[in-house]
Design a protein around this motif. Structure first.
Motif, PDB file in Angstrom:
ATOM      1  N   PRO A 311       0.599  -1.269  -0.027  1.00  0.00           N
ATOM      2  CA  PRO A 311       0.048  -0.050  -0.050  1.00  0.00           C
ATOM      3  C   PRO A 311       0.857   1.384   0.100  1.00  0.00           C
ATOM      4  N   SER A 312       2.026   0.953   0.255  1.00  0.00           N
ATOM      5  CA  SER A 312       2.905   2.418   0.292  1.00  0.00           C
ATOM      6  C   SER A 312       3.265   3.157  -0.924  1.00  0.00           C
ATOM      7  N   LEU A 313       3.697   2.336  -1.910  1.00  0.00           N
ATOM      8  CA  LEU A 313       3.747   2.849  -3.331  1.00  0.00           C
ATOM      9  C   LEU A 313       3.294   1.944  -4.328  1.00  0.00           C
ATOM     10  N   PRO A 314       3.337   2.499  -5.689  1.00  0.00           N
ATOM     11  CA  PRO A 314       2.644   1.557  -6.611  1.00  0.00           C
ATOM     12  C   PRO A 314       3.635   0.343  -7.037  1.00  0.00           C
ATOM     13  N   LEU A 315       4.818   0.513  -7.368  1.00  0.00           N
ATOM     14  CA  LEU A 315       5.795  -0.458  -7.510  1.00  0.00           C
ATOM     15  C   LEU A 315       6.567  -0.991  -6.618  1.00  0.00           C
ATOM     16  N   CYS A 316       6.500  -2.420  -6.066  1.00  0.00           N
ATOM     17  CA  CYS A 316       7.253  -2.843  -4.937  1.00  0.00           C
ATOM     18  C   CYS A 316       7.697  -4.111  -5.187  1.00  0.00           C
TER      19      CYS A 316
END
Length: 424
Positions: A311-316
């Motif tokens: 949920p922090s950033l789009p690409l992980c």
């Protein structure tokens, strides 16, 4: 405002028709302008981080008697504002008691500061309430601040061991709306506008002969750092300098067009307009450079990394073990480079574009600018970390010096006492 805030792209000032509760005011006596002393610089400690806080902020002592307020440092906006009890119509939770203005602090509509604030946006409009200057600032993420201009004292400790009380104009915001991400910026009382406009705080200090119109900040990857006003804080000979050019998208700090490289190899995309903005947590690339960066990153990744939803950033990505810091994974990523002109480069190593989240995943802190309806690229806090970024409005240039920003600074101590190993 959300941790992944974006405060630069559309800053709109509107003339409003809302009467301000305290009533009419007397115009403040202007401070005579004089030539700033080269030694009258000020240094401030910063708090905050890219993740999880999402912003860096400074303590400013405002009022008489002076009280501390936390302000989000934003070089992408001109107007400084505090949430205030005027009374408050809609305010977010803040760390200090709301600023409470008095009648004598109001800036009247006829004041030059009001004309400056509204000039380009509404030159034909007249004030409905002559005793006050109303404003509304809207940000790209739909966050906003509505209020009136006031003038009050800021207490500054200068590096020449003197203290000064400066009467500065700022916004008294009595109606704040949270952006579309829906997360209130509870860690701060307002915003410190350090843009190029004459209403910005450092421009006002320069007009009053207190400091040179030069700003700099050093954001630490470990959290904190420092902010400075003036031109005698940093060794300019160590900096990479580029001319400050007029942005086609607004009055923003821009080094012009930059060409993007991955692992020192061209990505084959055309150069992109770039702006520097400490009010943006993450870096944004225009559509084509963003897609090229994603493709290059994915092509070079180890098979031990698997793309994962976070949920922090789009690409992980997740690894075989939980990551504790970027140092655990940066060997799997290559550096990016931005080239400005013939000989000016800004290196963007993995620690300047990656974060490790509380879930133990590594995420890309470069976002798709086209999704935010941007047609230019933004260097945000994540890429500015452990670099001194200098906004020199005196000479019309931008500069950067790579080095640790983790050391504590004191206003009266020489720069090299803290940064003798800079660039080593």
């Amino acid at each position: 405002m959300a941790p992944a805030r974006w405060t630069l792209a559309t800053c709109l000032v509107l003339l409003l028709l809302l009467p301000f509760a305290p009533g009419p005011a007397r115009a403040a006596t202007p401070t005579p302008a004089k030539s700033p002393s080269s030694s009258s610089s000020a240094v401030f400690q910063l708090q905050g981080d890219v993740y999880p806080t999402g912003h860096y902020y400074v303590t400013m002592n405002i009022g008489d008697p002076a009280k501390p307020y936390f302000l989000d440092v934003d070089t992408g906006s001109d107007l400084t504002w505090l949430q205030c009890d005027a009374p408050c119509q809609s305010c977010n939770k803040v760390p200090h008691q709301l600023y409470k203005p008095t009648k004598t602090k109001l800036v009247p509509c006829a004041a030059s500061a009001c004309a400056t604030l509204h000039g380009a946006q509404s030159p034909s409009k007249k004030c409905a309430v002559p005793q006050q200057c109303d404003y509304q600032i809207k940000y790209t993420d739909s966050a906003s601040s509505l209020g009136v201009l006031v003038a009050d004292n800021f207490m500054l400790n200068l590096r020449n061991s003197s203290s000064i009380r400066a009467s500065l104009t700022f916004g008294c915001g009595y109606d704040q709306q949270v952006g579309k991400n829906g997360v209130a910026q509870a860690a701060t009382d307002g915003l410190l506008g350090l843009g190029k406009g004459s209403i910005s705080l450092v421009s006002q200090l320069n007009q009053q002969g207190i400091t040179k119109n030069v700003i700099g900040h050093c954001l630490s990857t470990n959290g904190g750092g420092f902010l400075f006003f003036g031109d005698d804080v940093i060794p300019t000979s160590l900096a990479t300098w580029v001319p400050m050019v007029r942005s086609t998208s607004g009055n923003y700090y821009s080094p012009g067009s930059g060409t993007l490289y991955f692992d020192r190899l061209s990505l084959g995309v055309k150069s992109m307009e770039v702006v520097f903005d400490s009010g943006s947590t993450y870096t944004y690339f225009a559509a084509q450079p963003y897609q090229a960066t994603i493709s290059a990153l994915k092509a070079g990744l180890s098979k031990s990394l698997t793309q994962v939803s976070d949920p922090s950033l789009p690409l992980c990505w997740k690894g075989q073990k939980v990551f504790k810091s970027v140092s655990d994974v940066k060997k799997d990523f290559k550096s990016l480079f931005l080239s400005f002109g013939k000989n000016s480069f800004m290196a963007i190593p993995p620690e300047n574009y990656l974060i490790v989240t509380k879930y133990g995943n590594v995420c890309l802190g470069i976002l798709d600018g086209s999704a935010a309806k941007l047609n230019f690229s933004v260097i945000g806090d994540i890429t500015m970390q452990d670099q001194i970024i200098i906004y020199d409005n005196e000479r019309g240039q931008l500069g950067w010096i790579r080095g640790s920003c983790s050391r504590s600074t004191k206003p009266t101590m020489p720069f090299h006492d803290h940064f003798s190993d800079l660039n080593h």
